[in-house]
Design a protein around this motif. Structure first.
Motif, PDB file in Angstrom:
ATOM      1  N   PHE A 196       0.826  -1.202   0.000  1.00 60.81           N
ATOM      2  CA  PHE A 196       0.000   0.000   0.000  1.00 60.81           C
ATOM      3  C   PHE A 196       0.862   1.255   0.000  1.00 60.81           C
ATOM      4  CE2 PHE A 196      -2.218   3.377   2.372  1.00 60.81           C
ATOM      5  CZ  PHE A 196      -3.322   3.559   1.533  1.00 60.81           C
ATOM      6  N   MET A 197       1.877   1.290   0.858  1.00 58.56           N
ATOM      7  CA  MET A 197       2.775   2.439   0.959  1.00 58.56           C
ATOM      8  C   MET A 197       3.528   2.658  -0.349  1.00 58.56           C
ATOM      9  SD  MET A 197       2.075   3.666   3.820  1.00 58.56           S
ATOM     10  CE  MET A 197       3.308   4.845   4.268  1.00 58.56           C
ATOM     11  N   ALA A 198       3.881   1.581  -1.017  1.00 60.79           N
ATOM     12  CA  ALA A 198       4.575   1.695  -2.299  1.00 60.79           C
ATOM     13  C   ALA A 198       3.661   2.328  -3.340  1.00 60.79           C
ATOM     14  CB  ALA A 198       5.065   0.316  -2.750  1.00 60.79           C
ATOM     15  N   GLU A 199       2.407   1.910  -3.340  1.00 51.54           N
ATOM     16  CA  GLU A 199       1.448   2.468  -4.304  1.00 51.54           C
ATOM     17  C   GLU A 199       1.159   3.945  -4.028  1.00 51.54           C
ATOM     18  OE1 GLU A 199      -0.169   1.160  -7.025  1.00 51.54           O
ATOM     19  OE2 GLU A 199       1.136  -0.591  -6.795  1.00 51.54           O
ATOM     20  N   MET A 200       1.179   4.322  -2.781  1.00 56.92           N
ATOM     21  CA  MET A 200       0.830   5.684  -2.390  1.00 56.92           C
ATOM     22  C   MET A 200       2.032   6.624  -2.343  1.00 56.92           C
ATOM     23  SD  MET A 200      -2.403   5.455  -1.997  1.00 56.92           S
ATOM     24  CE  MET A 200      -2.854   6.949  -1.185  1.00 56.92           C
ATOM     25  N   SER A 201       3.215   6.169  -2.690  1.00 53.68           N
ATOM     26  CA  SER A 201       4.434   6.978  -2.548  1.00 53.68           C
ATOM     27  C   SER A 201       4.408   8.249  -3.388  1.00 53.68           C
ATOM     28  CB  SER A 201       5.660   6.140  -2.879  1.00 53.68           C
ATOM     29  OG  SER A 201       5.610   5.736  -4.238  1.00 53.68           O
ATOM     30  N   ASP A 202       3.764   8.249  -4.540  1.00 54.17           N
ATOM     31  CA  ASP A 202       3.764   9.442  -5.376  1.00 54.17           C
ATOM     32  C   ASP A 202       2.530  10.337  -5.152  1.00 54.17           C
ATOM     33  OD1 ASP A 202       2.022   7.590  -6.438  1.00 54.17           O
ATOM     34  OD2 ASP A 202       2.440   8.136  -8.521  1.00 54.17           O
ATOM     35  N   VAL A 203       1.666  10.004  -4.190  1.00 49.44           N
ATOM     36  CA  VAL A 203       0.479  10.805  -3.900  1.00 49.44           C
ATOM     37  C   VAL A 203       0.870  11.961  -3.000  1.00 49.44           C
ATOM     38  CG1 VAL A 203      -1.800  10.807  -2.789  1.00 49.44           C
ATOM     39  CG2 VAL A 203      -1.052   8.822  -4.112  1.00 49.44           C
ATOM     40  N   LYS A 204       0.420  13.183  -3.393  1.00 47.32           N
ATOM     41  CA  LYS A 204       0.705  14.380  -2.611  1.00 47.32           C
ATOM     42  C   LYS A 204      -0.587  14.864  -1.960  1.00 47.32           C
ATOM     43  CE  LYS A 204       4.392  15.673  -5.685  1.00 47.32           C
ATOM     44  NZ  LYS A 204       4.773  16.514  -6.788  1.00 47.32           N
ATOM     45  N   PRO A 205      -0.508  15.291  -0.714  1.00 48.21           N
ATOM     46  CA  PRO A 205      -1.727  15.786  -0.052  1.00 48.21           C
ATOM     47  C   PRO A 205      -2.230  17.063  -0.715  1.00 48.21           C
ATOM     48  CG  PRO A 205       0.157  15.817   1.459  1.00 48.21           C
ATOM     49  CD  PRO A 205       0.642  15.310   0.148  1.00 48.21           C
ATOM     50  N   LEU A 206      -3.536  17.266  -0.656  1.00 45.35           N
ATOM     51  CA  LEU A 206      -4.131  18.482  -1.197  1.00 45.35           C
ATOM     52  C   LEU A 206      -3.729  19.665  -0.335  1.00 45.35           C
ATOM     53  CD1 LEU A 206      -7.758  17.231  -1.919  1.00 45.35           C
ATOM     54  CD2 LEU A 206      -5.962  17.668  -3.591  1.00 45.35           C
ATOM     55  N   ALA A 207      -3.573  20.798  -0.976  1.00 42.51           N
ATOM     56  CA  ALA A 207      -3.217  22.008  -0.233  1.00 42.51           C
ATOM     57  C   ALA A 207      -4.422  22.468   0.580  1.00 42.51           C
ATOM     58  CB  ALA A 207      -2.791  23.099  -1.212  1.00 42.51           C
ATOM     59  N   GLN A 208      -4.157  22.844   1.808  1.00 39.85           N
ATOM     60  CA  GLN A 208      -5.227  23.320   2.695  1.00 39.85           C
ATOM     61  C   GLN A 208      -5.452  24.806   2.439  1.00 39.85           C
ATOM     62  OE1 GLN A 208      -6.923  21.666   5.241  1.00 39.85           O
ATOM     63  NE2 GLN A 208      -6.059  19.722   4.598  1.00 39.85           N
ATOM     64  N   THR A 209      -6.704  25.186   2.249  1.00 40.12           N
ATOM     65  CA  THR A 209      -7.035  26.601   2.112  1.00 40.12           C
ATOM     66  C   THR A 209      -7.976  26.981   3.235  1.00 40.12           C
ATOM     67  OG1 THR A 209      -8.927  26.157   0.701  1.00 40.12           O
ATOM     68  CG2 THR A 209      -6.825  26.568  -0.414  1.00 40.12           C
ATOM     69  N   GLU A 210      -7.922  28.228   3.625  1.00 41.61           N
ATOM     70  CA  GLU A 210      -8.766  28.677   4.721  1.00 41.61           C
ATOM     71  C   GLU A 210     -10.076  29.259   4.219  1.00 41.61           C
ATOM     72  OE1 GLU A 210      -6.981  30.912   7.774  1.00 41.61           O
ATOM     73  OE2 GLU A 210      -5.095  29.808   7.657  1.00 41.61           O
ATOM     74  N   HIS A 211     -10.207  29.429   2.930  1.00 43.25           N
ATOM     75  CA  HIS A 211     -11.420  30.009   2.374  1.00 43.25           C
ATOM     76  C   HIS A 211     -12.186  28.949   1.590  1.00 43.25           C
ATOM     77  CE1 HIS A 211      -8.742  33.567   2.774  1.00 43.25           C
ATOM     78  NE2 HIS A 211      -9.845  34.038   3.334  1.00 43.25           N
ATOM     79  N   VAL A 212     -13.458  28.944   1.837  1.00 46.50           N
ATOM     80  CA  VAL A 212     -14.339  28.083   1.055  1.00 46.50           C
ATOM     81  C   VAL A 212     -15.142  29.000   0.160  1.00 46.50           C
ATOM     82  CG1 VAL A 212     -16.255  26.469   1.139  1.00 46.50           C
ATOM     83  CG2 VAL A 212     -14.498  26.389   2.902  1.00 46.50           C
ATOM     84  N   THR A 213     -15.102  28.758  -1.118  1.00 46.06           N
ATOM     85  CA  THR A 213     -15.813  29.596  -2.065  1.00 46.06           C
ATOM     86  C   THR A 213     -17.133  28.930  -2.422  1.00 46.06           C
ATOM     87  OG1 THR A 213     -13.685  30.282  -2.955  1.00 46.06           O
ATOM     88  CG2 THR A 213     -15.645  30.787  -4.271  1.00 46.06           C
ATOM     89  N   ILE A 214     -18.202  29.658  -2.128  1.00 47.38           N
ATOM     90  CA  ILE A 214     -19.530  29.173  -2.486  1.00 47.38           C
ATOM     91  C   ILE A 214     -20.094  30.155  -3.496  1.00 47.38           C
ATOM     92  CG2 ILE A 214     -21.850  28.700  -1.654  1.00 47.38           C
ATOM     93  CD1 ILE A 214     -20.632  28.078   1.067  1.00 47.38           C
ATOM     94  N   THR A 215     -20.447  29.633  -4.627  1.00 44.58           N
ATOM     95  CA  THR A 215     -21.033  30.496  -5.644  1.00 44.58           C
ATOM     96  C   THR A 215     -22.546  30.372  -5.547  1.00 44.58           C
ATOM     97  OG1 THR A 215     -20.850  28.714  -7.254  1.00 44.58           O
ATOM     98  CG2 THR A 215     -19.088  30.336  -7.238  1.00 44.58           C
TER      99      THR A 215
END
Length: 194
Positions: free
Chosen positions: A11-30
């Motif tokens: 599992f760790m080998a498969e996930m090695s190239d996955v990068k976490p999503l950047a955290q933003t403090e703003h949620v945009t609601i249209t």
């Protein structure tokens, strides 16, 4: 135990190239603007659902005579209350005319009037439907439908053809049950204080 370690390593080998999503403090609601067409469509659907909820039929097998009295009361309604309704002793808080309307229009108008009157806390309304002496295919058509429809509303606890002073049997008194706000006010009013 070896199988679990192999699974974790795989599992760790498969996930090695996955990068976490950047955290933003703003949620945009249209905001979604609702078009007039969407609003009208939603309102039409709500009206259709109301008709289905009440099961107000447009197909009758038996018609009343135009001069027949309309009379109905739910179980548990006191005789004195019903007698006062029948004699026209309660103040009429709302009047609605269904004269010269098609059955579909009359049904929709009746639903609107009863729902709004119940919400407002009105207890007695007067429905003008006429005798229907010249209605087709049989005399008394709308009156016959009113008799069936009113009995199907959960808000309606009693109805009776009107007294002569309020138009006679071409009109009907309708008594609605108390809405929750009225029940609360009544309970507080009559609650014994020690």
């Amino acid at each position: 135990m070896q199988d679990k370690n192999d699974d974790v390593l795989a599992f760790m080998a498969e996930m090695s190239d996955v990068k976490p999503l950047a955290q933003t403090e703003h949620v945009t609601i249209t905001p979604q603007e609702t078009s007039l067409a969407q609003k009208l469509k939603r309102e039409a659907l709500e009206r259709e659902e109301a008709k289905l909820a009440y099961q107000l039929t447009l197909e009758l097998q038996e018609y009343l005579d135009p001069y027949d009295l309309l009379t109905h009361k739910q179980d548990g309604i006191q005789e004195g209350v019903y007698k006062n309704l029948r004699l026209g002793k309660y103040p009429i808080e709302n009047r609605v005319s269904l004269l010269k309307m098609s059955l579909v229009e009359a049904r929709e108008r009746l639903i609107q009037v009863i729902e709004k009157a119940y919400e407002k806390g009105q207890r007695v309304i007067l429905i003008q439907h006429g005798l229907g002496l010249n209605s087709q295919p049989k005399p008394g058509k709308l009156k016959s439908y009113i008799n069936v429809w009113l009995a199907q509303f959960p808000q309606v606890i009693a109805f009776h053809s009107a007294h002569k002073q309020h138009g006679g049997s071409g009109n009907t008194y309708v008594m609605l049950k108390k809405n929750p706000q009225q029940k609360l006010i009544n309970r507080e009013k009559h609650q014994k204080r020690y």
